[in-house]
Design an enzyme around this catalytic site. Structure first.
Site, PDB file in Angstrom:
ATOM      1  N   ALA A 208       0.788  -1.103  -0.018  1.00 36.82           N
ATOM      2  CA  ALA A 208      -0.022  -0.072  -0.031  1.00 36.82           C
ATOM      3  C   ALA A 208       1.005   1.389   0.083  1.00 36.82           C
ATOM      4  O   ALA A 208       2.069   1.102   0.322  1.00 36.82           O
ATOM      5  CB  ALA A 208      -0.830  -0.060   1.269  1.00 36.82           C
ATOM      6  N   MET A 209       0.166   2.530  -0.141  1.00 36.53           N
ATOM      7  CA  MET A 209       0.980   3.618  -0.278  1.00 36.53           C
ATOM      8  C   MET A 209       0.170   4.584   0.250  1.00 36.53           C
ATOM      9  O   MET A 209      -1.197   4.801  -0.222  1.00 36.53           O
ATOM     10  CB  MET A 209       1.579   3.819  -1.772  1.00 36.53           C
ATOM     11  N   GLU A 210       0.738   5.662   1.282  1.00 37.71           N
ATOM     12  CA  GLU A 210      -0.286   6.510   2.088  1.00 37.71           C
ATOM     13  C   GLU A 210      -0.569   7.903   1.106  1.00 37.71           C
ATOM     14  O   GLU A 210      -0.624   8.848   2.010  1.00 37.71           O
ATOM     15  CB  GLU A 210       0.560   6.469   3.230  1.00 37.71           C
ATOM     16  N   ASN A 211      -0.504   8.009  -0.084  1.00 40.02           N
ATOM     17  CA  ASN A 211      -0.831   9.179  -0.855  1.00 40.02           C
ATOM     18  C   ASN A 211      -1.905   9.856   0.196  1.00 40.02           C
ATOM     19  O   ASN A 211      -3.093   9.316   0.566  1.00 40.02           O
ATOM     20  CB  ASN A 211      -1.161   9.011  -2.095  1.00 40.02           C
TER      21      ASN A 211
ATOM     22  N   HIS B 228      -2.057   0.953   8.952  1.00 40.13           N
ATOM     23  CA  HIS B 228      -0.757   1.679   8.861  1.00 40.13           C
ATOM     24  C   HIS B 228      -0.592   2.803   7.959  1.00 40.13           C
ATOM     25  O   HIS B 228      -0.010   4.040   8.327  1.00 40.13           O
ATOM     26  CB  HIS B 228       0.118   0.676   8.418  1.00 40.13           C
ATOM     27  N   GLU B 229      -1.590   2.598   6.911  1.00 36.71           N
ATOM     28  CA  GLU B 229      -1.665   3.720   5.921  1.00 36.71           C
ATOM     29  C   GLU B 229      -2.227   5.003   6.327  1.00 36.71           C
ATOM     30  O   GLU B 229      -2.178   6.034   6.130  1.00 36.71           O
ATOM     31  CB  GLU B 229      -2.072   3.426   4.561  1.00 36.71           C
TER      32      GLU B 229
ATOM     33  N   HIS C 132      -0.390   6.943   8.795  1.00 38.51           N
ATOM     34  CA  HIS C 132       0.360   7.905   7.891  1.00 38.51           C
ATOM     35  C   HIS C 132      -0.196   9.064   7.638  1.00 38.51           C
ATOM     36  O   HIS C 132       0.514  10.060   7.151  1.00 38.51           O
ATOM     37  CB  HIS C 132       0.807   7.380   6.446  1.00 38.51           C
TER      38      HIS C 132
ATOM     39  N   GLU D 145       7.855   5.791   9.260  1.00 41.53           N
ATOM     40  CA  GLU D 145       7.529   4.418   9.396  1.00 41.53           C
ATOM     41  C   GLU D 145       7.472   3.673  10.746  1.00 41.53           C
ATOM     42  O   GLU D 145       6.668   2.758  10.837  1.00 41.53           O
ATOM     43  CB  GLU D 145       8.506   3.514   8.380  1.00 41.53           C
TER      44      GLU D 145
END
Length: 234
Positions: free
Chosen positions: A109-112, A143-144, A147, A166
């Site tokens: 995943a990525m927290e954009n 987690h995302e 962020h 992180e």
């Protein structure tokens, strides 16, 4: 992701004629101050389910064939954002938070900011998933979401301090999940999944958490067990 409104340099309707009914004008909200690595766009023919709570609209975007399988992720997202707001005493600052299930994504995943992307398997509920898989998927999403505060609302000055992003996101994903789902005994899982790995002899990489990097390959190299697991323990 919310992007800055761009003023057109020409009058589109005048150029094409007022009879062109196919033209649509979209006006975007103004983006708050943001680190450039958090900007993202998704163009798709996905469908979504949504829920608004405390003025924040959250949506789960998926391909039409699995639209119903995002409901647990939506419920978790709404509860998690509210819990983080209460825990930190700081509201989520945007009007929306979208979660997108993609076939391919860089990492799980990525927290954009306002537009989190996931590998499809890490967001939508899979038939027959065991308890461990369900917990890991919740932790990934949380987690995302963490962020959105650690890394998005506040960002380190440089990749030297990536562990601040992180480490905090990893730690608080477990803390908040434990508060929301006490039956999972998530902090017990933290000891085996995070702490034992962080201090295992097999993972003893020799570098400090605060570690100067400059080249792209060096930046990527600091997203490792030290920045995630060991920083979370510290």
């Amino acid at each position: 992701m919310m992007v800055r409104q761009i003023e057109p340099s020409i009058d589109v309707n005048a150029a094409l004629g007022d009879n062109d009914a196919s033209m649509v004008t979209t006006t975007f909200h103004t983006t708050p101050a943001i680190s450039t690595y958090l900007v993202a766009f998704v163009i798709s023919d996905f469908v979504y389910i949504s829920e608004e709570y405390r003025g924040v609209m959250q949506r789960i975007f998926t391909s039409p064939r699995i639209a119903d399988k995002g409901r647990k992720a939506l419920k978790n997202a709404v509860r998690t954002v509210a819990m983080f707001e209460d825990y930190f005493g700081i509201d989520y600052p945007l009007a929306k938070l979208d979660h997108i299930a993609l076939k391919k994504n860089f990492g799980s995943a990525m927290e954009n900011w306002g537009l989190i992307t996931y590998k499809e398997d890490n967001l939508v509920q899979q038939d027959g998933a065991d308890l461990h898989k369900k917990l890991k998927d919740i932790l990934t999403q949380n987690h995302e979401i963490a962020h959105q505060w650690f890394g998005n609302l506040v960002s380190p000055q440089w990749w030297t301090y990536a562990w601040l992003n992180e480490g905090f996101a990893t730690y608080f994903s477990y803390v908040i999940t434990d508060l929301l789902y006490p039956e999972y005994k998530t902090m017990d899982f933290f000891l085996t999944d995070i702490a034992e790995r962080a201090y295992s002899y097999n993972y003893m990489t020799v570098r400090p958490m605060t570690y100067y990097v400059e080249k792209e390959s060096e930046v990527l190299s600091v997203f490792d067990i030290i920045s995630y697991q060991r920083a979370a323990c510290v």
